[in-house]
Every structure is written in C-alpha cells, then in structure tokens.
Design a protein around this motif. Structure first.
Motif, PDB file in Angstrom:
ATOM      1  N   LEU A 118       0.812  -1.214   0.000  1.00 22.98           N
ATOM      2  CA  LEU A 118       0.000   0.000   0.000  1.00 22.98           C
ATOM      3  C   LEU A 118       0.849   1.269   0.000  1.00 22.98           C
ATOM      4  O   LEU A 118       0.533   2.231  -0.700  1.00 22.98           O
ATOM      5  CB  LEU A 118      -0.951   0.000   1.207  1.00 22.98           C
ATOM      6  N   SER A 119       1.948   1.266   0.756  1.00 18.35           N
ATOM      7  CA  SER A 119       2.747   2.489   0.820  1.00 18.35           C
ATOM      8  C   SER A 119       3.346   2.826  -0.542  1.00 18.35           C
ATOM      9  O   SER A 119       3.512   3.997  -0.884  1.00 18.35           O
ATOM     10  CB  SER A 119       3.833   2.371   1.888  1.00 18.35           C
ATOM     11  N   LEU A 120       3.650   1.785  -1.326  1.00 18.71           N
ATOM     12  CA  LEU A 120       4.163   2.025  -2.676  1.00 18.71           C
ATOM     13  C   LEU A 120       3.096   2.733  -3.521  1.00 18.71           C
ATOM     14  O   LEU A 120       3.387   3.664  -4.272  1.00 18.71           O
ATOM     15  CB  LEU A 120       4.553   0.702  -3.331  1.00 18.71           C
ATOM     16  N   MET A 171      -6.893  12.264   3.144  1.00 22.18           N
ATOM     17  CA  MET A 171      -7.354  10.909   2.814  1.00 22.18           C
ATOM     18  C   MET A 171      -6.475   9.884   3.515  1.00 22.18           C
ATOM     19  O   MET A 171      -6.953   8.920   4.104  1.00 22.18           O
ATOM     20  CB  MET A 171      -7.325  10.674   1.299  1.00 22.18           C
ATOM     21  N   GLU A 172      -5.191  10.103   3.448  1.00 22.41           N
ATOM     22  CA  GLU A 172      -4.267   9.173   4.091  1.00 22.41           C
ATOM     23  C   GLU A 172      -4.452   9.169   5.596  1.00 22.41           C
ATOM     24  O   GLU A 172      -4.354   8.122   6.244  1.00 22.41           O
ATOM     25  CB  GLU A 172      -2.806   9.557   3.773  1.00 22.41           C
ATOM     26  N   LEU A 205     -12.353   2.938   2.427  1.00 21.10           N
ATOM     27  CA  LEU A 205     -13.174   1.816   2.874  1.00 21.10           C
ATOM     28  C   LEU A 205     -13.010   1.678   4.385  1.00 21.10           C
ATOM     29  O   LEU A 205     -11.918   1.426   4.877  1.00 21.10           O
ATOM     30  CB  LEU A 205     -12.693   0.533   2.189  1.00 21.10           C
ATOM     31  N   ASN A 206     -14.111   1.866   5.127  1.00 25.24           N
ATOM     32  CA  ASN A 206     -14.016   1.752   6.582  1.00 25.24           C
ATOM     33  C   ASN A 206     -14.319   0.345   7.078  1.00 25.24           C
ATOM     34  O   ASN A 206     -13.942  -0.035   8.176  1.00 25.24           O
ATOM     35  CB  ASN A 206     -14.949   2.755   7.250  1.00 25.24           C
ATOM     36  N   ALA A 215      -5.893  -0.718   7.179  1.00 26.24           N
ATOM     37  CA  ALA A 215      -5.929   0.346   6.178  1.00 26.24           C
ATOM     38  C   ALA A 215      -7.347   0.846   5.992  1.00 26.24           C
ATOM     39  O   ALA A 215      -8.314   0.182   6.354  1.00 26.24           O
ATOM     40  CB  ALA A 215      -5.391  -0.177   4.849  1.00 26.24           C
ATOM     41  N   HIS A 216      -7.444   2.026   5.428  1.00 21.09           N
ATOM     42  CA  HIS A 216      -8.759   2.568   5.084  1.00 21.09           C
ATOM     43  C   HIS A 216      -8.732   3.172   3.686  1.00 21.09           C
ATOM     44  O   HIS A 216      -9.742   3.451   3.090  1.00 21.09           O
ATOM     45  CB  HIS A 216      -9.189   3.637   6.100  1.00 21.09           C
TER      46      HIS A 216
END
Length: 504
Positions: A118-120, A171-172, A205-206, A215-216
């Motif tokens: 995800l971080s990528l 967002m992040e 996405l919660n 993650a969200h």
RNA sequence: GCUGCUAUAGUGUAGUCCGGCCAAUCAUGUCGGCCUUUCACGCCGACGACUGGGGUUCGAAUCCCCAUAGCAGCACCA
C-alpha cells in the motif's frame, strides 16, 4: 514431490521413461502457442488472482497460458495476490489459491501481496498528483456519472496540485469516511469511450477490516496493477478480454509516469457447459446447502475436477489447445475428457466393478484362480488374482439382455439358465476362440466370497455395486472399472468404497 | 445509449497479417469397420465449417463496406 517429479507428471520431461508410444504420440499432437513479440531476452509475466475463493477453470486458463510462455522463453513468473478490496477477500483463499496453484504445477518464481504494498501505491499517487495527473473528487457518484455521460467536467477537476495534495494528505490520515471522496485520474473528459473518462484510482473503505493489513485507503485495480506491473518489470500480460478497457485505462497511467507499457494480449470469454463458475455464486450455493463444499464434483473449481479424477496435465493440455484466441468460446467437457483419457488410460489400473450385482451359482467346474491384467498395455505392472469358488456376482443388466452364452472375463464361458425364477449357470468351456466366434459378451464378475461394496457417484445418479478388494489399495487414484469407465477412488469408509465417475 | 472486441464443422483449433499452393488443417465427437479376454486403448474409413449481402480483383476464408449475431466496458470489483 520435487520439481522434476512434478514436471514429469505434467509431461514435461522427455526423459528415458517417457519414450513409450503413448506419450510420444501425445507430444506430436501438442501444438504450440503463437510466439510473443519482444520475448528474445526472456519474459516477466504474472498471474494475479483475487483471493476470493478457490481457483476454477477460468483462472486455470490465465494461469496456464502465462505459465506456458514463461516456460518457453524463460524469465520470471510472478504470483500477485490482488487483495485490495477487503470486501472480496476470503481469508481462507490465501491458502486455497496456493494449493490450487500447486496442483496446477505452475512454475511461480515470485509471490507478492498487494496488501503489503500500500505504501508504494500511496507514494506513486502522490507523485501522480504532483505532476497534475489526478484530483480528489468529492462528487456524488451518481452525479459524476451523469456529468461524465454528457462529457462535462466535475467541479473538483479544476483543483490545483496543491489543493489535491492537501486533500490526499487528509485521505491518508483518515479524515474522510467511506464514499466521501475518491482520487480520480485526469484523462480526457470528452474521450469517445465513456469508460475512459476520469476513472477513479483510490477510495476509502471503513469496513470490513482487511485480514492482512490495517488500512482505510485502498487503490483500485487499475492503479495498483499499473504500479505493480511497472515496478515488478512485467513485460507481457495475457488476460481475458474483459480487461481490454482496463488495458486502455492503465495506459493512461503509464503515460503519466512515462513508463514503458507491457505487451498485452487478450483472449476471449470462455463459457463452460452446465457449470457454475462464479466464485460468489458457488459460495452462495455452499451456504445454502446446494453444494457440499468447494470440491463438490458438480462445480468447475479445480479441486472439484481433481476430486473427480481430472488430472492437472489434462487441464493444461485442454487450455493450451484453446490458446489465446480472441473469440468467445464454449469450453467442452468432451475435449477435456479426451485429454484426460490420454493421460490416465495408459497408467490406470483395471478392476471389475459389478453394478447392481446378481449372484449366480455355476455348476460343472472346479474352483480356480483368474489372472487379470492390471494394465493391458503394460504387462510389467502385474496382474490381479481373482478366486473362483462356485458362485459369482454379475451385473443384472447382462441377464436382462436375455443372452444365455456369456464369457466371464479372464475366467471361462458359461451358459445361463433361468428356471422358475431361479438363476443358475453351467460351465461351458474355457475356449476364448469359441466365445469369440459365438460373439459372446465378455463381462466383468466378482467372486461371491471376496468383494467390497462400492458406491459410484455419477452425474446421472448413484450406482450401488461391488468391486474387487484390490481397489482398497487405490484410494485417491484414478482407475478404470472395466466396461464401465474411469473413476477416481475417493475413500474407503464404513466398509464401503466411494468412487467418482470421471468419464468413459 | 456510447465505446470496443470477435465471427472457420456439434465442440476446440490451423489458415487470415503478406489474396492464388485452401473444392480449407488437426483434434474431439458421431457412425461404420478392424484389432482386442473391457463397451478402454490402438488402427482404418465416413460425416461435418469459411455468419449474410455487396464491392475490389483474372482470382477472396484471407482486403474494403454494410448488415446480423455474440461478448465486454461505461463500479469508490478484480
């Protein structure tokens, strides 16, 4: 099983053991896939399933086609688990997908999980925003759809890079809730194909929570796939033509970054006669009790195929024969069965199975032992000994045919007599020539004293019968019940064998 | 509705890019025969297709146009 054993099982090693007639003729029949351009220095390809359930025939086509090219040109074969939608992730599938891949015999060289990357994706999103490629859109979904249909931009599109960056930070950070915002790509809002107009890249996405990562903010497939294909160095992509639009979309992303686009090839849709393929439909059926499990033999999952005696090598041959054509096709079981038979016929042991058995006492002869071949095309595999005392079981259908002169296979000829409803038989000589000349049916039989109950499950229903005791040693294997067909011995339980009918 | 992809026998597939060697390949299937202590395998034979209509050309499965049919995409799924 080590790698070479595995390869041999799949028919890859043309070594001294595979010089027999059958495998040679099969090899000659195998046709090659068309050459891929830009493949001189090897290829990097990928199989990218969504871990939503066990793999089915549709996955097998993608997996095997790519696998075959990597085998041919050399290079890397990446398994990429595409789990960026927690709604469509089944935690069990992380395991079952791997099992299925192993069954198929794919030569995977690398495994990556998108949920670990995800971080990528976030970093690249940031870059994309900085070069003006994306904007954060807070429009209502339906509202945007209408605007898009009229080739009109939404108000969010005019935000500056700075503004987008600020929104992206939020967002992040988790400032927005699900559905409130998405990151969109700036394409051409007047692109002739509405599917290309400013499609989304990320969403919030919660729930539900992801089994592998907290993650969200999740990328949509077109973004994650593009980023991964680039960083993983994917050179060729073979996928279904339902991805044609995605290929175009991904090209927009590649262009923004100035990345080199892989070579794409899209094969046509594949329908399968009378089988549910959709993972969600199968899951529903299992939950509602219509199917026993993912390996219910009525399903098109790989584990179901394996359970009924279809070999991975047969699936591979069938899929390669279908190839990468763009035509929509109807996958036919007939063709798969033919491939399977090529593979199992020369190695399957033969046994007698007597459906709906009827006991018949035979007079006029002495006890003896019949010797029957385990594998007629290869006597070296040995034989079975079947003892005859004085009474045998034969299939009731043979009596219904009203033929009195029969030959019990590998034993002798008999004459059937029916008097006052009682059935008996009389020894009628050993001569095979005589049986032949009288066109006597040569049928399977079992001794009254030695046999084991066997339930044969077929698509048409359940067949109860008896089989040879030797079948007890064949659990998990494909065998041929002579004059009945190929079956897979599933289990021996409570004094009874369960077998699945594979094909004739 | 918009955008795109595809169209060879029951099924799958070769040929289509670079028109003639294609009265169209191979496999599977079906039917018939042979072989054979299985209604398996093997062998032989038969059956069966260029979606339709125009056009270009000496010549079209192959190129062009139109039609038809199937499929896909237009999701904060993959």
């Amino acid at each position: 099983m080590d790698e070479s054993e595995k390869n041999e099982k799949l028919g890859y090693l043309d070594n001294k053991f595979s010089k027999n007639r059958i495998s040679k003729s099969v090899k000659e029949k195998e046709r090659r896939l068309p050459q891929l351009p830009f493949s001189e220095k090897g290829v990097v390809m990928r199989f990218a399933p969504n871990p939503s359930g066990p793999l089915h025939l549709g996955h097998a086509r993608a997996a095997l086609l790519n696998d075959e090219y990597v085998r041919e040109y050399g290079g890397k074969y990446i398994l990429r688990i595409e789990d960026t939608d927690p709604k469509r992730v089944d935690p069990d599938a992380y395991r079952t997908v791997l099992e299925d891949i192993d069954w198929l015999g794919l030569q995977i060289t690398d495994v990556v999980y998108q949920s670990s990357r995800l971080s990528l994706y976030y970093e690249n999103a940031r870059q994309l925003i900085e070069i003006g490629g994306a904007y954060a859109c807070t429009c209502d979904n339906e509202e945007f759809r209408l605007l898009k249909g009229r080739k009109e931009v939404c108000p969010c599109r005019s935000q500056s890079e700075k503004e987008t960056l600020d929104l992206w930070d939020k967002m992040e950070e988790g400032f927005f809730k699900e559905g409130e915002i998405s990151l969109r790509l700036r394409t051409q809002i007047d692109h002739p194909d509405p599917a290309m107009r400013d499609f989304p890249l990320f969403r919030i996405l919660n729930s539900p929570s992801h089994p592998r990562v907290e993650a969200h903010l999740y990328p949509l497939m077109n973004f994650s796939v593009s980023v991964d294909d680039h960083y993983l160095g994917v050179t060729h992509v073979i996928r279904g033509k339902d991805h044609i639009a995605n290929t175009c979309r991904q090209k927009f992303i590649f262009d923004y970054f100035g990345w080199q686009i892989p070579y794409y090839r899209h094969y046509g849709r594949m329908g399968i006669e009378g089988v549910v393929l959709s993972t969600s439909d199968i899951r529903k059926g299992i939950n509602e009790g219509r199917y026993t499990d993912w390996d219910d033999i009525r399903l098109g999952t790989l584990r179901a195929l394996g359970r009924r005696g279809i070999t991975p090598a047969a699936v591979r041959r069938a899929v390669l024969e279908i190839g990468i054509g763009e035509t929509d096709i109807q996958f036919s079981w007939e063709n798969l069965f033919a491939k399977n038979k090529e593979i199992i016929d020369p190695v399957s042991h033969r046994y007698f199975f007597v459906p709906d058995p009827v006991a018949v006492k035979i007079s006029g002869t002495k006890p003896t032992i019949a010797k029957a071949s385990l594998q007629p095309s290869d006597p070296l595999q040995g034989s079975r000994n079947i003892a005859f005392h004085d009474t045998v079981y034969i299939p009731s259908v043979e009596l219904n045919r009203k033929i009195e002169y029969l030959r019990l296979k590998d034993l002798f000829n008999i004459l059937i007599k029916i008097e006052d409803g009682t059935i008996s038989a009389e020894y009628a000589g050993n001569s095979l020539e005589e049986a032949r000349s009288k066109k006597a049916p040569i049928i399977q039989w079992l001794p009254y004293e030695e046999n084991v109950p066997c339930t044969l499950l077929t698509p048409e229903g359940v067949v109860k019968g008896l089989c040879e005791q030797g079948v007890l040693n064949e659990t998990g294997k494909e065998v041929q019940f002579e004059r009945v067909g190929f079956v897979k011995i599933d289990k021996f339980d409570k004094g009874e064998i369960t077998a699945y009918f594979t094909h004739r």
